[in-house]
Every structure is written in structure tokens, then in C-alpha cells.
Design a protein around this motif. Structure first.
Motif, PDB file in Angstrom:
ATOM      1  N   PRO A  84      -2.226   0.699  17.365  1.00  0.00           N
ATOM      2  CA  PRO A  84      -0.938   0.427  16.714  1.00  0.00           C
ATOM      3  C   PRO A  84       0.184   0.151  17.705  1.00  0.00           C
ATOM      4  N   VAL A  85       0.016   0.621  18.951  1.00  0.00           N
ATOM      5  CA  VAL A  85       1.154   0.573  19.883  1.00  0.00           C
ATOM      6  C   VAL A  85       1.001  -0.440  21.020  1.00  0.00           C
ATOM      7  N   ALA A  86      -0.204  -0.957  21.248  1.00  0.00           N
ATOM      8  CA  ALA A  86      -0.359  -1.968  22.306  1.00  0.00           C
ATOM      9  C   ALA A  86       0.054  -3.323  21.749  1.00  0.00           C
ATOM     10  N   TYR A 125       2.103  -1.599  14.687  1.00  0.00           N
ATOM     11  CA  TYR A 125       2.849  -0.716  13.791  1.00  0.00           C
ATOM     12  C   TYR A 125       4.107  -1.381  13.237  1.00  0.00           C
ATOM     13  N   GLN A 126       4.544  -2.463  13.901  1.00  0.00           N
ATOM     14  CA  GLN A 126       5.750  -3.166  13.439  1.00  0.00           C
ATOM     15  C   GLN A 126       5.429  -4.233  12.389  1.00  0.00           C
ATOM     16  N   LEU A 127       4.129  -4.461  12.121  1.00  0.00           N
ATOM     17  CA  LEU A 127       3.749  -5.625  11.317  1.00  0.00           C
ATOM     18  C   LEU A 127       3.213  -5.234   9.938  1.00  0.00           C
ATOM     19  N   SER A 128       3.231  -6.201   9.013  1.00  0.00           N
ATOM     20  CA  SER A 128       2.737  -5.945   7.657  1.00  0.00           C
ATOM     21  C   SER A 128       1.209  -5.912   7.640  1.00  0.00           C
ATOM     22  N   GLY A 129       0.647  -5.306   6.591  1.00  0.00           N
ATOM     23  CA  GLY A 129      -0.810  -5.220   6.444  1.00  0.00           C
ATOM     24  C   GLY A 129      -1.480  -6.593   6.451  1.00  0.00           C
ATOM     25  N   GLY A 130      -0.857  -7.541   5.772  1.00  0.00           N
ATOM     26  CA  GLY A 130      -1.440  -8.880   5.695  1.00  0.00           C
ATOM     27  C   GLY A 130      -1.493  -9.548   7.060  1.00  0.00           C
ATOM     28  N   LEU A 131      -0.411  -9.374   7.815  1.00  0.00           N
ATOM     29  CA  LEU A 131      -0.359  -9.972   9.152  1.00  0.00           C
ATOM     30  C   LEU A 131      -1.379  -9.296  10.080  1.00  0.00           C
ATOM     31  N   ILE A 132      -1.494  -7.981   9.969  1.00  0.00           N
ATOM     32  CA  ILE A 132      -2.473  -7.261  10.795  1.00  0.00           C
ATOM     33  C   ILE A 132      -3.881  -7.768  10.487  1.00  0.00           C
ATOM     34  N   GLN A 133      -4.149  -7.993   9.211  1.00  0.00           N
ATOM     35  CA  GLN A 133      -5.487  -8.456   8.846  1.00  0.00           C
ATOM     36  C   GLN A 133      -5.752  -9.850   9.419  1.00  0.00           C
ATOM     37  N   ARG A 134      -4.730 -10.706   9.423  1.00  0.00           N
ATOM     38  CA  ARG A 134      -4.901 -12.030  10.045  1.00  0.00           C
ATOM     39  C   ARG A 134      -5.163 -11.900  11.541  1.00  0.00           C
ATOM     40  N   ILE A 135      -4.465 -10.960  12.163  1.00  0.00           N
ATOM     41  CA  ILE A 135      -4.662 -10.742  13.598  1.00  0.00           C
ATOM     42  C   ILE A 135      -6.106 -10.308  13.850  1.00  0.00           C
ATOM     43  N   ALA A 181       4.462 -16.641  19.007  1.00  0.00           N
ATOM     44  CA  ALA A 181       5.105 -16.033  20.178  1.00  0.00           C
ATOM     45  C   ALA A 181       5.643 -14.648  19.812  1.00  0.00           C
ATOM     46  N   ALA A 182       6.318 -14.571  18.674  1.00  0.00           N
ATOM     47  CA  ALA A 182       6.884 -13.283  18.240  1.00  0.00           C
ATOM     48  C   ALA A 182       5.773 -12.301  17.888  1.00  0.00           C
ATOM     49  N   VAL A 183       4.724 -12.797  17.238  1.00  0.00           N
ATOM     50  CA  VAL A 183       3.626 -11.907  16.836  1.00  0.00           C
ATOM     51  C   VAL A 183       2.922 -11.350  18.065  1.00  0.00           C
ATOM     52  N   LEU A 184       2.688 -12.192  19.076  1.00  0.00           N
ATOM     53  CA  LEU A 184       1.998 -11.722  20.283  1.00  0.00           C
ATOM     54  C   LEU A 184       2.795 -10.645  21.010  1.00  0.00           C
TER      55      LEU A 184
END
Ligand SMILES: Nc1ncnc2c1ncn2[C@@H]1O[C@H](COP(=O)(O)OP(=O)(O)OP(=O)(O)O)[C@@H](O)[C@H]1O
Ligand SMILES: [Mg+2]
Length: 332
Positions: A110-112, A158-168, A150-153
Motif C-alpha cells: 500500500p505504501v510503495a 493507499y491513495q488510489l481507488s479500488g478500481g484503479l488498484i485493480q487496473r494496476i 505519470a500521476a499514477v506511477l
């Protein structure tokens, strides 16, 4: 797919067991066979505890102790993954076969930063410089529809939504350009809009790269949207296997029929009751000799109590494990 090259993946007689204290054994995956060609999706559906996760963890050889593969073969691009060394297997995991785990939150830090997690995924397999790592991460994120990469990288999960995490997670599974993706409930617990986006993203990847996908879900509706072929698991076994359209149109196994009937209709109205399948799945540590679906089957007859039917071909390409398959005894 040319006949000469054969399927990308051919699983045969795969059987996985968990020995218990006291000498008994749970067979969590019981004699499973299927094939998968490049660019195709096999959907695996079944309720909780039916053996879906153990099946794909067996393919990757990442079983939790004391699980062990008791029999079978897993031929991936001509090599039996059950008969190669661990070192060779490490080169295949993540690189040639990408995996999206059932619990993404548990497999991402969650933190890296997202960038560092992408870099780590690549460096597990090869030397890659910072600029190249960033480039490939951006491409993998673009492939799953993440635009502001760029912003996502630069951010941390922990700062991101569930949907975005799943895409990652899917982007991470893609970054090495795998030929096969194993997706274990990648859309469970996400809202319907995000589910649709994830499925669209996987489909696009498949179209662009010819990736083969095994997609696991307990949700027949989700499975129907993405699969070419479908395998229905019940109590560690495949009870029905065939191409999606035929299985959904004319299910042969009463369990498959129940699953299809329990899909919420699109025009669901408040107060409308969904048809679920009454009863519980079998206790795998105490199987008798009867059909493992017998206690829940509305069509049960004496032969069903006498022995557990094997998966057999009822019609070309249509396999079912039932003494009295639906389409054949439609007059009952
Ligand atoms: N570590 C373990 N020790 C003993 N038995 C296990 C272990 N892991 C799984 N099993 C057995 O394997 C069965 C299948 O588990 P699996 O996780 O594959 O189910 P699943 O179909 O993925 O369910 P869900 O939809 O809840 O994810 C379990 O019901 C259990 O009996
Ligand atoms: Mg599971």
C-alpha cells in the motif's frame, strides 16, 4: 490456431490434494482437464470452495502448504510445467504467465510507489534501466486504460481507488508481455461500472496481444461477458465444460442450470426474488460414493446415490458429469 502447433495450454488429469492430520486427504482439484488456445478465454465458474483458486495456483505451482499435486500434466507451450525445475518455473511465472490474484490489496504494497512496484516486477526477470522501466510501465498502464499514468506511477496504492488498484494489478500482470493471464476473481467486490471497465481492458489486451486468459469468478453474469469456453466446477470437479454460448443456451448439468437461473435479470425489480440453489456444497473430506451434487439436485434418482458420474462427452464439444443430463432428458 493451427492444428500443428496445438493449444497454448493443455491441462490433463490435474489432481491436487491437501493431506490432513490423521491421515485423511482433501482432494481440492479432482482430475481436471481442459485446453486453451492463444487469444481465447476460459471462464471457470463455481461457488466458494469448489477449487477454482487451488486449480490455478496448481498451474503456477504456488500451492499453500501442505498442498501437493498428486497427478496430471500442465503442458504450456510444449513443456510440462509439473516436470520442470523450480528455477525454470520462476522464469515462466510473471514473465510468460501473468497472474492477477484474488486479493489485490494483499499482493500490492500500500505504501510503495506504483512506479517502484512496476520496476520490481520487471527486475525479477531482467536488468532494466530506470527510463526503460518507466516506459514499459506507462505502456502497460495504457493497455488497461489508465491515462494519467505519470500521476499514477508517482502515487501509492493507499491513495488510489479500488478500481484503479485493480487496473494496476492487471498492468503488473501484463508488463512482461505474458502469453497467458490467470485472473482469479479480478472484478469481485468492485462496483458494476468498474467491473465493466476491467473486462473491457482485459478484452482489449487480448485483442492487441493475442493473450490467452483464464478468468475465474463465482458470478455467471461476469463469466458470460468474457469467456469463449466455460468450465463449471462443483466440489473439486468439472461438472460441465463446453463453449460459452451452447452451455448458457442449453446447460446440461442441473447445477449449471441453477447458476444460470440465479443471474440477476437486467430488468430486476425491487422485491423480486432471485432463484438461488438451495443447500450446501459437499464436504470434500467426507465424500461418499454418490454424485457430489445429489443432495442439492431436484432431479436426483437412485443411480445418482450409487455412484459419482465422470465428466463425459454428451454431444460434440459438450462435456457433462451427470447421470441424467438436462437436454437429453428434457421430458422429465
Ligand atoms: N491450505 C489448505 N489446507 C487445506 N485445504 C485447503 C487449503 N486451501 C484450500 N483447501 C481446500 O480446497 C478447497 C477449494 O479451495 P479454493 O480456494 O480453491 O476455493 P475457491 O473455489 O477458489 O473458492 P472462493 O470462491 O471462495 O475463492 C477448499 O474448500 C478447501 O477444502
Ligand atoms: Mg478462490
Amino acid at each position: 490456431m493451427s492444428l500443428q502447433s496445438g493449444p497454448m495450454l493443455a491441462v490433463s488429469g490435474l489432481t491436487t490434494e491437501f493431506p490432513l492430520k490423521g491421515g485423511s486427504v482433501i482432494r481440492a482439484v479432482d482430475d481436471i482437464s481442459f485446453t486453451l488456445a492463444a487469444g481465447r478465454t476460459l471462464g471457470i465458474v463455481g461457488e466458494s470452495g469448489s477449487g477454482k483458486s487451488v486449480l490455478i495456483r496448481s498451474l503456477m505451482r504456488i500451492l499453500d502448504a501442505p498442498g501437493r499435486i498428486a497427478a496430471g500434466s500442465v503442458v504450456f507451450k510444449g513443456r510440462d510445467l509439473l516436470r520442470i525445475g523450480e528455477r525454470e518455473m520462476r522464469g515462466i511465472r510473471g514473465r510468460q504467465i501473468g497472474m492477477i490474484f484474488q486479493n489485490p490489496a494483499g499482493s500490492l504494497s500500500p505504501v510503495a510507489t506504483v512506479a517502484s512496484q512496476f520496476a520490481e516486477a520487471m527486475r525479477a526477470h531482467e536488468r532494466v534501466g530506470a527510463a526503460a522501466a518507466r516506459d514499459r510501465s506507462i505502456r502497460a498502464l495504457a493497455a488497461v486504460g489508465v491515462e494519467d499514468s505519470a500521476a499514477v506511477l508517482a502515487s501509492r496504492p493507499y491513495q488510489l481507488s479500488g478500481g484503479l488498484i485493480q487496473r494496476i494489478m492487471i498492468g503488473l500482470a501484463l508488463v512482461m508481455g505474458p502469453d497467458l493471464i490467470l485472473a482469479d476473481e479480478p472484478t469481485t467486490n468492485l462496483d458494476v461500472t468498474v467491473q465493466e471497465q476491467i473486462i473491457a481492458a482485459l478484452r482489449k489486451v487480448q485483442r492487441d496481444f493475442g493473450t490467452a486468459i483464464i478468468f475465474i469468478s463465482h458470478d455467471m453474469g461476469v463469466i458470460s461477458e468474457i469467456s469463449d469456453d466455460i468450465m463449471v466446477m462443483y466440489g473439486a470437479r468439472a461438472v460441465e465444460y463446453g463453449d460459452l454460448r451452447s452451455v448458457v443456451r442449453t446447460p446440461l448439468h442441473p447445477y449449471t442450470d441453477g447458476l444460470i437461473r440465479s443471474v440477476p435479470p437486467a430488468d430486476i425489480r425491487p422485491g423480486m426474488r432471485l432463484q438461488a440453489i438451495p443447500g450446501y456444497p459437499p464436504d470434500l473430506s467426507r465424500l461418499g460414493g454418490s454424485c457430489r451434487f445429489a443432495s442439492r439436485c431436484a432431479r436426483v434418482r437412485p443411480p445418482c446415490e450409487a455412484n459419482d458420474p465422470a465428466l463425459a462427452e454428451q454431444a460434440p464439444g459438450r462435456l457433462v458429469a451427470c447421470h441424467f443430463p438436462l437436454a437429453v432428458t428434457a421430458d422429465v
